[in-house]
Scaffold this motif. Structure first.
Motif, short mmCIF file in Angstrom:
data_model
loop_
_atom_site.label_atom_id
_atom_site.label_comp_id
_atom_site.label_asym_id
_atom_site.label_seq_id
_atom_site.Cartn_x
_atom_site.Cartn_y
_atom_site.Cartn_z
N ARG A 215 -29.26 -33.43 -20.38
CA ARG A 215 -30.01 -34.52 -21.05
C ARG A 215 -31.19 -34.98 -20.20
O ARG A 215 -32.23 -35.38 -20.70
CB ARG A 215 -29.07 -35.69 -21.35
CG ARG A 215 -29.71 -36.84 -22.10
CD ARG A 215 -30.02 -36.44 -23.52
NE ARG A 215 -30.84 -37.43 -24.23
CZ ARG A 215 -32.16 -37.37 -24.30
NH1 ARG A 215 -32.81 -36.39 -23.70
NH2 ARG A 215 -32.84 -38.27 -24.97
N ALA A 219 -35.60 -32.25 -24.11
CA ALA A 219 -36.13 -33.15 -25.13
C ALA A 219 -35.52 -32.88 -26.50
O ALA A 219 -35.71 -33.65 -27.42
CB ALA A 219 -37.64 -32.99 -25.22
N SER A 220 -34.79 -31.77 -26.64
CA SER A 220 -34.19 -31.49 -27.93
C SER A 220 -32.74 -31.05 -27.73
O SER A 220 -32.35 -30.67 -26.63
CB SER A 220 -34.96 -30.36 -28.64
OG SER A 220 -34.70 -29.14 -27.99
N ILE A 221 -31.98 -31.11 -28.82
CA ILE A 221 -30.58 -30.71 -28.72
C ILE A 221 -30.45 -29.22 -28.41
O ILE A 221 -29.57 -28.81 -27.66
CB ILE A 221 -29.82 -31.06 -30.02
CG1 ILE A 221 -29.71 -32.56 -30.13
CG2 ILE A 221 -28.44 -30.43 -30.04
CD1 ILE A 221 -28.76 -33.03 -31.18
N ARG A 222 -31.38 -28.44 -28.98
CA ARG A 222 -31.33 -26.99 -28.70
C ARG A 222 -31.47 -26.73 -27.19
O ARG A 222 -30.67 -26.01 -26.61
CB ARG A 222 -32.45 -26.28 -29.46
CG ARG A 222 -32.03 -25.84 -30.86
CD ARG A 222 -33.21 -25.23 -31.60
NE ARG A 222 -34.19 -26.25 -31.97
CZ ARG A 222 -34.09 -27.01 -33.06
NH1 ARG A 222 -33.09 -26.82 -33.88
NH2 ARG A 222 -34.98 -27.92 -33.35
N THR A 273 -39.37 -39.41 -20.29
CA THR A 273 -39.58 -39.39 -21.75
C THR A 273 -40.09 -40.73 -22.25
O THR A 273 -40.14 -40.98 -23.43
CB THR A 273 -38.26 -39.05 -22.47
OG1 THR A 273 -37.24 -39.83 -21.91
CG2 THR A 273 -37.95 -37.59 -22.39
N ASN B 87 -33.88 -42.72 -28.65
CA ASN B 87 -33.91 -41.78 -27.53
C ASN B 87 -33.10 -40.53 -27.79
O ASN B 87 -32.97 -39.66 -26.94
CB ASN B 87 -33.41 -42.45 -26.25
CG ASN B 87 -34.50 -43.29 -25.64
OD1 ASN B 87 -35.66 -42.88 -25.61
ND2 ASN B 87 -34.14 -44.48 -25.20
N PRO B 89 -32.11 -36.93 -28.69
CA PRO B 89 -32.98 -35.78 -28.48
C PRO B 89 -33.21 -34.90 -29.70
O PRO B 89 -32.76 -33.77 -29.77
CB PRO B 89 -32.23 -34.99 -27.39
CG PRO B 89 -30.81 -35.35 -27.59
CD PRO B 89 -30.78 -36.76 -28.09
N VAL B 90 -33.92 -35.43 -30.68
CA VAL B 90 -34.31 -34.62 -31.83
C VAL B 90 -35.82 -34.79 -32.04
O VAL B 90 -36.41 -35.76 -31.59
CB VAL B 90 -33.58 -35.03 -33.14
CG1 VAL B 90 -32.19 -34.47 -33.17
CG2 VAL B 90 -33.58 -36.53 -33.31
N SER B 91 -36.42 -33.83 -32.74
CA SER B 91 -37.86 -33.90 -32.99
C SER B 91 -38.13 -34.61 -34.31
O SER B 91 -37.22 -34.82 -35.12
CB SER B 91 -38.45 -32.50 -33.02
OG SER B 91 -38.02 -31.84 -34.19
N ASP B 94 -37.00 -32.44 -37.07
CA ASP B 94 -35.53 -32.43 -37.22
C ASP B 94 -35.06 -33.61 -38.09
O ASP B 94 -34.20 -33.46 -38.95
CB ASP B 94 -34.83 -32.55 -35.86
CG ASP B 94 -35.04 -31.32 -35.00
OD1 ASP B 94 -35.27 -30.23 -35.56
OD2 ASP B 94 -34.98 -31.45 -33.75
N PRO B 134 -40.53 -35.16 -29.56
CA PRO B 134 -39.26 -35.89 -29.58
C PRO B 134 -39.49 -37.29 -30.17
O PRO B 134 -40.54 -37.90 -29.88
CB PRO B 134 -38.89 -36.01 -28.11
CG PRO B 134 -39.77 -35.06 -27.38
CD PRO B 134 -40.99 -34.84 -28.21
N GLY B 136 -38.35 -40.02 -29.43
CA GLY B 136 -38.41 -41.06 -28.41
C GLY B 136 -39.83 -41.36 -27.95
O GLY B 136 -40.09 -42.40 -27.35
N GLN B 137 -40.75 -40.44 -28.23
CA GLN B 137 -42.13 -40.64 -27.77
C GLN B 137 -42.99 -41.33 -28.82
O GLN B 137 -44.19 -41.51 -28.61
CB GLN B 137 -42.75 -39.29 -27.40
CG GLN B 137 -42.09 -38.67 -26.19
CD GLN B 137 -42.70 -37.34 -25.81
OE1 GLN B 137 -43.55 -36.82 -26.51
NE2 GLN B 137 -42.25 -36.79 -24.71
#
Lengths: 278, 256
Positions: A215, A219-222, A273, B87, B89-91, B94, B134, B136-137
């Motif tokens: 983590r 920045a992504s789950i992948r 981030t 926060n 973590p997905v885009s 997504d 992401p 979060g940004q």
């Protein structure tokens, strides 16, 4: 070292365990349920000992089923207590975890006093004995790992949606309860599978350390999923190699210590981030 | 044509305590409907009941002429922005793609049409260039637009939004307003929970006013009566005082 069959079995076993634990661990971490691994790992003890007492030997699948049943039940019990009582999550977890663990230790003491108990090495549940992994164990681990990975892949969209926004998931009619049940089952499976190798106390490190470490840099789950698996493989490789070179070092705990050190390094290289765009 | 919403004798709340009492109203299709009322008036409870997230203690709710479970694929829901962890973590893509998810495809591969609808929705809210960022940004307004894109990707008939204008920048506000106009032209129905009375009459053409009970439901021209606003907001707003003073003055002029 790499020609030594024993070393290879130990490495293969802990690598399979690391992969399953970290794959499930990403979702457990993202749902802020990091302590669930601890609840399950402590609560599977009575089930495993009962599985042993029923069979009179260390049959992998009987122990697995016994541990799975009490571990899973304890986790569901904890969630129910949090839902219907005024208790906070940490209190509910502490109560359930210690009750089940206490019962487990009592049963374990009884089992070890039995004539056939001593040779079985039941105390390995408490601290784990990764160095004792055999080709048979590795075969079972491979089956379980394949199952866990297949289930996660199959339900990945659902797991992500429920973890990110469970209200929305309910609003579009997803079976949120069943999806959470699946995650709990997968977590229980990974924990029960790992207990004989790294022990009741340390197994949750294999669930959480890779997820947390990944983590920090993704920045992504992948990305998080692949980094978590890489971290967990590094942990198990580091642990098995070090304990092979220094035979007095216990493999399981070394795996976890290596993970902790990796975590410090990853923290130093963490991704910022917080910067916003626009 | 069925009403978008047909609610009769609805009483709902949490842990056995009702928050809203005996609501009866309908919302026809093709309107932009504002659900307004002060804090704690039960607006979110009403939305959650409509979406089937909480069970009514009494009464019935028909959505597009059916029970909610039969029409979920035709409904897009936009929860409050603060209800999730940004926060995560997905885009952007997504999250918008989740608009295409349903019980019958969640465990399967998505189709190309799902991806196209998602990209189209992101374009409508001006987030296409941010699709791989992401979440979060993003700024607060952009986050709100991601949620709206997720709803648009659903290509639904009825859109239910919980406070989409709360704390957004003017770019986002005008983007949402433009979308509402387009949706009205396409004969879609939009039901929006909104607490800012100042702007409500600019945004919506149909109103449901509640303060734990139903105060009013109907077209905008009838909603503009001071008495409804008094009952809804309990006369505690300066804006209402001005309306009241203006009303009194008008009456006095008429008398003299």
């Amino acid at each position: 070292m790499f020609q030594e069959p024993n070393f290879l079995w130990v490495f293969a076993g802990s690598a399979l365990l690391a992969i399953s634990a970290s794959r499930v661990g990403v979702f457990v971490f993202l749902q802020n349920k990091s302590l669930s691994g601890d609840v399950i790992s402590h609560s599977l003890l009575p089930g495993m000992v009962i599985g042993y007492l029923l069979s009179g030997e260390k049959n992998f699948w009987l122990l697995f089923m016994g541990g799975f049943i009490t571990g899973y039940f304890a986790q569901i019990l904890t969630e129910k207590i949090i839902k219907i009582s005024f208790l906070k999550a940490d209190v509910a977890m502490a109560v359930v975890l210690t009750m089940f663990y206490g019962l487990g230790v009592v049963l374990l003491t009884v089992a070890e006093k039995l004539p056939y108990g001593n040779q079985a090495g039941l105390s390995a549940f408490l601290l784990g004995k990764a160095a004792a992994l055999t080709n048979l164990d590795v075969g079972m681990y491979a089956v379980l790992t394949a199952l866990i990975l297949a289930f996660v892949k199959w339900s990945e969209k659902a797991l992500i949606t429920v973890s990110f926004d469970s209200t929305y998931a309910k609003a579009i009619g997803l079976p949120v309860g069943r999806i959470n049940t699946l995650l709990t089952s997968l977590l229980t499976g990974a924990v029960v599978m790992g207990v004989q190798a790294v022990g009741v106390v340390l197994i949750s490190a294999l669930i959480i350390l890779p997820a947390l470490g990944s983590r920090l840099i993704s920045a992504s789950i992948r990305q998080m999923t692949s980094y978590a698996m890489a971290i967990s493989l590094l942990m198990s490789a580091g642990g098995t190699v070090i304990s092979y070179i220094y035979p007095k070092m216990p493999t399981g705990p070394i795996i976890v210590v290596v993970g902790g050190m990796l975590l410090i390094v990853l923290y130093l290289f963490r991704k910022k981030t917080n910067e916003k765009y626009e | 044509m069925n009403d978008a919403l047909n609610i009769t004798n609805l009483t709902a709340g949490y842990l056995g305590r009702p928050v809203i009492f005996d609501l009866c109203f309908t919302v026809p299709q093709g309107v932009i409907c504002g659900v307004i009322g002060p804090n704690g008036s039960g607006k979110s409870t009403l939305l959650k009941s409509i979406m089937g997230l909480i069970h009514p203690m009494q009464g019935t709710i028909q959505v597009l002429g059916h029970s909610i479970d039969q029409v979920r694929s035709k409904i897009a829901y936009v929860p409050q922005r603060e209800s999730v962890d940004w926060n995560f973590p997905v885009s952007v893509y997504d999250v918008a793609l989740m608009g295409r998810y349903a019980p019958d495809n969640i465990f399967k591969r998505l189709k190309n049409s799902d991806k196209e609808a998602t990209l189209k929705a992101l374009e409508k809210v001006h987030l296409l260039e941010y699709k791989d960022k992401p979440i979060g940004q993003l700024s607060g307004g952009q986050q709100q637009r991601v949620f709206i894109a997720r709803a648009l990707a659903r290509e639904a008939e009825l859109y239910i939004m919980d406070e989409p204008f709360a704390g957004v920048d003017s770019v986002t506000e005008s983007a949402i307003l433009k979308l509402l106009k387009e949706m009205k032209q396409e004969k879609k129905t939009v039901v929006i929970v909104h607490h800012d009375l100042q702007t409500a009459f600019d945004y919506f053409d149909y109103f449901v006013m509640i303060n734990r009970k139903l105060i009013f439901s109907g077209q905008k021209k009838e909603a503009l009566q001071p008495q409804y606003l008094f009952e809804t907001y309990g006369g505690g707003l300066p804006a209402l005082d001005r309306i009241r003073t203006a009303g009194n003055a008008r009456e006095e002029i008429a008398k003299s």
